[in-house]
Enzyme design. Sequence first.
Site, PDB file in Angstrom:
ATOM      1  N   GLY A 290       0.845  -1.187   0.000  1.00 46.44           N
ATOM      2  CA  GLY A 290       0.000   0.000   0.000  1.00 46.44           C
ATOM      3  C   GLY A 290       0.878   1.233   0.000  1.00 46.44           C
ATOM      4  N   CYS A 358      -7.538  22.121  18.981  1.00 46.16           N
ATOM      5  CA  CYS A 358      -7.335  22.422  20.397  1.00 46.16           C
ATOM      6  C   CYS A 358      -6.768  21.253  21.176  1.00 46.16           C
ATOM      7  CB  CYS A 358      -8.657  22.873  20.998  1.00 46.16           C
ATOM      8  SG  CYS A 358      -9.322  24.243  20.075  1.00 46.16           S
ATOM      9  N   TYR A 387      -1.973   6.617   3.841  1.00 45.54           N
ATOM     10  CA  TYR A 387      -2.482   6.772   5.207  1.00 45.54           C
ATOM     11  C   TYR A 387      -2.592   8.246   5.589  1.00 45.54           C
ATOM     12  CZ  TYR A 387      -1.197   1.851   5.063  1.00 45.54           C
ATOM     13  OH  TYR A 387      -1.077   0.535   4.681  1.00 45.54           O
TER      14      TYR A 387
HETATM   15  N1  LLP Z   1      -1.624  -6.360   3.917  1.00 52.56           N
HETATM   16  C1  LLP Z   1      -2.133  -6.398   5.157  1.00 52.56           C
HETATM   17  C2  LLP Z   1      -2.749  -7.612   5.634  1.00 52.56           C
HETATM   18  C3  LLP Z   1      -2.048  -5.252   5.987  1.00 52.56           C
HETATM   19  O1  LLP Z   1      -2.538  -5.295   7.217  1.00 52.56           O
HETATM   20  C4  LLP Z   1      -1.446  -4.074   5.497  1.00 52.56           C
HETATM   21  C5  LLP Z   1      -1.342  -2.857   6.300  1.00 52.56           C
HETATM   22  C6  LLP Z   1      -0.945  -4.090   4.191  1.00 52.56           C
HETATM   23  C7  LLP Z   1      -1.041  -5.246   3.433  1.00 52.56           C
HETATM   24  C8  LLP Z   1      -0.283  -2.888   3.560  1.00 52.56           C
HETATM   25  O2  LLP Z   1       0.872  -2.497   4.222  1.00 52.56           O
HETATM   26  P1  LLP Z   1       1.814  -1.397   3.570  1.00 52.56           P
HETATM   27  O3  LLP Z   1       2.378  -1.959   2.268  1.00 52.56           O
HETATM   28  O4  LLP Z   1       1.013  -0.183   3.314  1.00 52.56           O
HETATM   29  O5  LLP Z   1       2.873  -1.178   4.574  1.00 52.56           O
HETATM   30  N2  LLP Z   1      -1.646   3.530   9.262  1.00 52.56           N
HETATM   31  C9  LLP Z   1      -0.279   3.063   9.376  1.00 52.56           C
HETATM   32  C10 LLP Z   1      -0.035   1.807   8.564  1.00 52.56           C
HETATM   33  C11 LLP Z   1      -0.969   0.674   8.916  1.00 52.56           C
HETATM   34  C12 LLP Z   1      -0.767  -0.548   8.068  1.00 52.56           C
HETATM   35  C13 LLP Z   1      -1.821  -1.552   8.318  1.00 52.56           C
HETATM   36  N3  LLP Z   1      -1.780  -2.727   7.500  1.00 52.56           N
HETATM   37  C14 LLP Z   1       0.672   4.204   8.993  1.00 52.56           C
HETATM   38  O6  LLP Z   1       0.202   5.292   8.650  1.00 52.56           O
HETATM   39  O7  LLP Z   1       1.881   4.070   9.099  1.00 52.56           O
END
Ligand code: LLP
Length: 434
Positions: A290, A358, A387
């Site tokens: 992602g 705030c 994100y």
């Molecule tokens: N696959 C699964 C099963 C996941 O839980 C996630 C992310 C992904 C793929 C994708 O991961 P990525 O390639 O984006 O690292 N909000 C947080 C990140 C949370 C990720 C949750 N799961 C941030 O802003 O750092």
Amino acid sequence: MHHFHYSGHDLHCESVDLAAVAKLYGTPTYVYSAATMEDNYRRLQRGLAGLDVQLCFAMKANSNLAVLRHFANLGSGFDLVSGGEIRRVLAAGAEVKTSVFAGVGKTEAEIKLALQNGVFSFHVESEPELARINHVAGTVGVKAPIAIRVNPDVDAQTHAKITTGKSDNKFGIPLKYAGAAYEAAAKYPHLAIKGVQMHIGSQLTSVAPFVEAVEKVGPLAAELKAKFGITYFSIGGGMGIVYRDALASGQPGWWDAQPPEKRPLTPESYGAALVPLLQPLGLKILLEHGRFMVGNAGVLLAQVEHLKRGAGKNFLVVDAAMNDLIRPAMYESYHEIVPLQRDSSRRSLTADIVGPICETGDCFAKDRQIQDVGEGELIAFMSAGAYGYAMASRYNTRGMAAEVLVKGSAFELVNARESFEQIIAGEKIPAFLK
Ligand code: LLP
């Protein structure tokens, strides 16, 4: 690499002057680069050449319909985690046939929606979920394709809130129980065993934890292929991006100039380490990245409200806030902050860069050095494509920001700023208070 750069004094996304976007659509506004997303998609494909790869873009990172359509046009599927995300893919004019459905708490209605739309596979997180998916598949009259998410107990060496592959995280079935879970799955009449899945965490900056996890789960994948004829292995997402030198990292030559021990993870180094381990399995490899796909493909534009000079401390108050970009408040994460108009004749300023909300947590950066900018001037938060908008809220009754997609010299508003009327549309005063 990405397509944000200064042309003369002005920060551009591809060929578009970002100040022009801010002028037209106001701030705070997210701006995404279509070319950067496409480059990332193609680099990942090339990095894993030699494997039969299907990318399932983890749309939780950025689920704007235009972004989804762009990835679908490139051939991407999606990693889905809710009925809402399934409906978004359909609303973007794409199919879910190459998409996978993950998450620890899929409801019966969500499972049904996924089955009715021919989802490629469910990524199952627990044994009770096997029973639930089997039950729903029975009522729909189909066999549900499934893979079990295996938790390899690997330390992803990332922020505690985004590590997922340790045995004390809520995700997946421990490796040692996975065999028994597959045996249980095989007994259900409405399940079809299709694959195996893992995901160890997010924002990984070294390839070692990926290698360790693939080495742990690989033998199980081979065993499952022999026993149940599985056809795919999803190795999850998690590839990290550059946050600290975000702007510079978009310029040609920057990557080569980094000393090897400091060189961030690239699709090339990721592929070089993993392809030799994965190739012998003879399975289709699913990827669920992602952040890597969109993180450096987006910025958040904001305008300076005031420079408040405090006692020994400056505060640069901007019109974006933690409701627009929560990552610094939530994960202490770093986002590079740059002026839209660069002026080397100006002095630099050290300030806390804060939003108008705030609470003290509404702070994007502490004691950050930035070019002296004043009221009405524009800044950009780099690496905000993943994100960012996806985690935004309406806290303090601030409407959701606008979103713009750039392609070459073209740009279009792909999500209008939310109005006050939209914010309160579902609310009402009950009769007993009237
Ligand atoms: N696959 C699964 C099963 C996941 O839980 C996630 C992310 C992904 C793929 C994708 O991961 P990525 O390639 O984006 O690292 N909000 C947080 C990140 C949370 C990720 C949750 N799961 C941030 O802003 O750092």
